[in-house]
Design a protein around this motif. Structure first.
Motif, PDB file in Angstrom:
ATOM      1  N   PRO A 126       0.819  -1.216   0.000  1.00  0.00           N
ATOM      2  CA  PRO A 126       0.000   0.000   0.000  1.00  0.00           C
ATOM      3  C   PRO A 126       0.853   1.267   0.000  1.00  0.00           C
ATOM      4  N   THR A 127       2.065   1.143   0.589  1.00  0.00           N
ATOM      5  CA  THR A 127       2.934   2.314   0.714  1.00  0.00           C
ATOM      6  C   THR A 127       4.386   1.890   0.906  1.00  0.00           C
ATOM      7  N   ASP A 128       5.308   2.778   0.531  1.00  0.00           N
ATOM      8  CA  ASP A 128       6.717   2.585   0.874  1.00  0.00           C
ATOM      9  C   ASP A 128       7.031   3.253   2.212  1.00  0.00           C
ATOM     10  N   HIS A 144       9.575   7.918   1.324  1.00  0.00           N
ATOM     11  CA  HIS A 144       8.161   7.612   1.574  1.00  0.00           C
ATOM     12  C   HIS A 144       7.249   8.130   0.467  1.00  0.00           C
ATOM     13  N   ASN A 146       6.188   6.621  -2.552  1.00  0.00           N
ATOM     14  CA  ASN A 146       5.296   5.754  -3.325  1.00  0.00           C
ATOM     15  C   ASN A 146       4.137   5.238  -2.484  1.00  0.00           C
ATOM     16  N   ASN A 147       2.914   5.490  -2.969  1.00  0.00           N
ATOM     17  CA  ASN A 147       1.700   5.025  -2.317  1.00  0.00           C
ATOM     18  C   ASN A 147       0.718   4.574  -3.375  1.00  0.00           C
ATOM     19  N   SER A 149      -3.153   4.444  -4.302  1.00  0.00           N
ATOM     20  CA  SER A 149      -4.380   5.108  -3.862  1.00  0.00           C
ATOM     21  C   SER A 149      -5.351   4.035  -3.364  1.00  0.00           C
ATOM     22  N   GLY A 172       5.367  -3.394   2.796  1.00  0.00           N
ATOM     23  CA  GLY A 172       5.639  -1.985   2.598  1.00  0.00           C
ATOM     24  C   GLY A 172       7.132  -1.779   2.497  1.00  0.00           C
ATOM     25  N   ARG A 178      -1.115   3.234   6.324  1.00  0.00           N
ATOM     26  CA  ARG A 178      -2.342   3.413   5.548  1.00  0.00           C
ATOM     27  C   ARG A 178      -3.526   2.697   6.203  1.00  0.00           C
TER      28      ARG A 178
END
Length: 202
Positions: A126-128, A144, A146-147, A149, A172, A178
């Motif tokens: 979902p996220t870095d 941080h 890259n995410n 949606s 992650g 998230r």
């Protein structure tokens, strides 16, 4: 007609799982629990059918179950004794029925239909981003930015379910950065099993 049949079957399985978990939770005698597990294995074998079950594997599972000191049997008993029964029922329904029974059947059919491999599990980030900054961790090194949606995560799960995938793992970064979107996703797709690789600080 197929969707109605699936809905009726799912409701029947859900009721069966609910009764089973309640029966096991109320039974603290290990010998009686073993009899319940063995009956469950026999029922599962009949339900799946001989063509879909390796009888040697099922017999090995029976041997494991007969030993209450077996580490996996102890793990199952401890989990049932220590976990909220509502969660246990939902986990068995989503992981056991939706992911491994219904999902596996859909995946096999779709592999033939589309002539390609379809995964039984989808892993995504979902996220870095991460709330920790551990030395040597790639998340701390690359930042941080890259995410996915919520809409992208929803699309991954929606399209996965159409192919028969009901099992999702998130890594992650730290996925619970998230948390709000993940809970929203799990609520929308409450027929799926979600696992998170987390540092458990959030």
């Amino acid at each position: 007609m197929g969707k109605l049949r699936d809905t009726i079957q799912a409701k029947a399985v859900e009721k069966l799982i609910s009764n089973l978990v309640e029966k096991i939770n109320s039974e603290k005698d290990l010998e009686k629990r073993t009899k319940i597990y063995l009956k469950l294995i026999d029922t599962a074998e009949k339900f799946w059918g001989k063509d879909n079950v390796d009888s040697d594997t099922m017999n090995k599972v029976r041997e494991y179950v007969k030993d209450p000191q077996n580490r996996w049997v102890k793990f199952v008993n401890d989990t049932l004794d220590e976990t909220n029964p509502k969660y246990t029922k939902k986990m068995i329904m989503n992981l056991g029925y939706n992911a491994f029974f219904k999902g596996t059947k859909m995946i096999r059919e779709n592999r033939e239909k589309y002539n390609c491999n379809i995964p039984w599990l989808i892993l995504f980030d979902p996220t870095d981003a991460c709330n920790l900054h551990c030395v040597g961790c790639w998340s701390g090194t690359y930042g941080h930015k890259n995410n996915l949606s919520y809409e992208d995560m929803d699309r991954i799960v929606t399209e996965g379910k159409e192919l028969g995938t009901y099992l999702y793992f998130m890594t992650g970064g730290e996925p619970t950065v998230r948390k709000k979107d993940i809970l929203k996703l799990a609520e929308k797709h409450n027929d799926c099993f979600f696992g998170l690789f987390s540092n458990s600080t959030l």
